[in-house]
Design an enzyme around this catalytic site. Structure first.
Site, mmCIF file in Angstrom:
data_model
loop_
_atom_site.group_PDB
_atom_site.id
_atom_site.type_symbol
_atom_site.label_atom_id
_atom_site.label_comp_id
_atom_site.label_asym_id
_atom_site.label_seq_id
_atom_site.Cartn_x
_atom_site.Cartn_y
_atom_site.Cartn_z
ATOM 1 N N ARG A 7 32.681 3.885 -15.939
ATOM 2 C CA ARG A 7 33.913 3.456 -15.295
ATOM 3 C C ARG A 7 33.581 2.586 -14.093
ATOM 4 N NH1 ARG A 7 36.146 4.697 -19.271
ATOM 5 N NH2 ARG A 7 37.929 6.086 -19.587
ATOM 6 N N GLU B 1 40.153 -4.009 -14.220
ATOM 7 C CA GLU B 1 39.752 -4.680 -15.442
ATOM 8 C C GLU B 1 40.920 -5.464 -16.010
ATOM 9 O OE1 GLU B 1 36.148 -1.810 -17.072
ATOM 10 O OE2 GLU B 1 38.081 -1.794 -18.116
ATOM 11 N N HIS C 273 33.735 -4.356 -21.100
ATOM 12 C CA HIS C 273 33.969 -2.960 -21.463
ATOM 13 C C HIS C 273 33.982 -2.786 -22.978
ATOM 14 C CE1 HIS C 273 35.621 0.902 -19.429
ATOM 15 N NE2 HIS C 273 34.796 1.187 -20.416
#
Length: 317
Positions: free
Chosen positions: A234, A263, A282
């Site tokens: 994270r 993000e 990600h």
């Protein structure tokens, strides 16, 4: 019963997850927006649904309270930090997740990023394609010390891959798997020792109030001169301003980041401008195999909960 699927990658590479829902007689509506929903949008949609299969969308307390028919929130993923678990439990809403479904994929990417940042592969690729012939030098992974912050399913799989590089593996976890560590030559340590001794420090922690900004000016200062930091967990685990300073000052040799906060990161984020930072959007869980496993697990969790059964991965009991 009606189900809203907001997770954009649900069933992306296989129709089996969707068939699980349809074979259970559920009326399935997919996210029509082509992006994660906002809190306001979820509040508008959720009153009509008995089940929600969600990705990174913000399932806030307000959303849960609007879901008068809602019985289950099935996370298409592992981390449930976008869902208030206690409030869901108070409202009688089951929350489930998909542990282990993406572990192999994230472990693969972790090693890919380690190799990429150590051997400067993205810079070598870019410069060669531009007509240059830069003979870039970087350290070997072989025989180095790997520090793992987090020794859950992903951390353990990273440790197994490290054995192929003859790395010494140190692992920190509040609740470590001592049997696995003993059988696979992993040294369980305290947090500081894992940070201080690692040539490569890899993050595999869940996001909690305790772990938020766990990588900060203090912990970065404890790392070895010339060490590398890898994050496939994270973005909020790292204070990005402190990381930027450590990289600019040369205290760290590099960082590889698959997660940011927020993000996507702002295009002007200074970390994106550094040649010793390797980034990806990600994609740790984005293998064909992981996508199928995750979709099937999320769908089965949702079906079981709606049928009054105990779902296998119920996280807010």
């Amino acid at each position: 019963m009606k189900v809203l699927v907001t997770a954009l990658s649900f069933g992306k590479h296989s129709d089996e997850p969707l068939r699980i829902l349809q074979d259970a007689g559920l009326e399935v509506h997919k996210n029509p927006l082509g992006r994660p929903m906002t809190e306001e949008e979820l509040c508008q949609y959720i009153p009509d649904y008995d089940g929600l299969l969600v990705g990174v969308d913000p399932v806030t307390t307000k959303v849960l309270e609007k879901g008068k028919k809602l019985k289950v929130v099935a996370k298409h993923g592992v981390g449930v930090d976008n869902i208030p678990l206690e409030r869901a439990r108070e409202l009688g809403i089951k929350v489930t997740n998909c542990p282990d479904s993406n572990s192999e994929a994230v472990a693969d990417l972790t090693f890919a990023l380690m190799l990429a940042v150590a051997r400067k592969i993205p810079l070598a690729d870019k410069s060669t394609k531009e007509g240059q012939w830069l003979r870039l030098t970087g350290p070997e992974l072989y025989g180095k010390t790997l520090g793992l912050l987090g020794f859950g399913a992903i951390g353990r799989r990273v440790a197994l891959r490290a054995k192929g590089f003859s790395m010494e593996v140190l692992a920190y976890d509040k609740y470590p798997d001592e049997k696995f560590a003993r059988e696979n030559g992993v040294i369980l340590t305290g947090l500081s020792e894992a940070i201080e001794k690692a040539d490569f420090l890899s993050l595999h922690l869940p996001l909690t109030p305790e772990t938020r900004n766990i990588i900060n000016k203090t912990t970065l200062g404890e790392m070895k001169q010339g060490a590398f930091l890898i994050n496939t967990a994270r973005g909020e685990l790292i204070n990005e301003e402190d990381l930027l300073l450590a990289l600019e000052e040369g205290r760290l040799a590099g960082a590889a980041l698959d997660a940011f906060s927020p993000e996507p990161p702002d295009k002007n984020n200074p970390l994106l401008k550094l040649n010793n930072v390797v980034v990806s959007p990600h994609i740790g869980a984005y293998s064909y195999e992981a996508n199928k496993r995750m979709g099937m697990a999320a769908a089965q969790n949702l079906v079981d909960a709606l049928q009054g059964k105990t779902p296998p991965n119920w996280v807010n009991q």
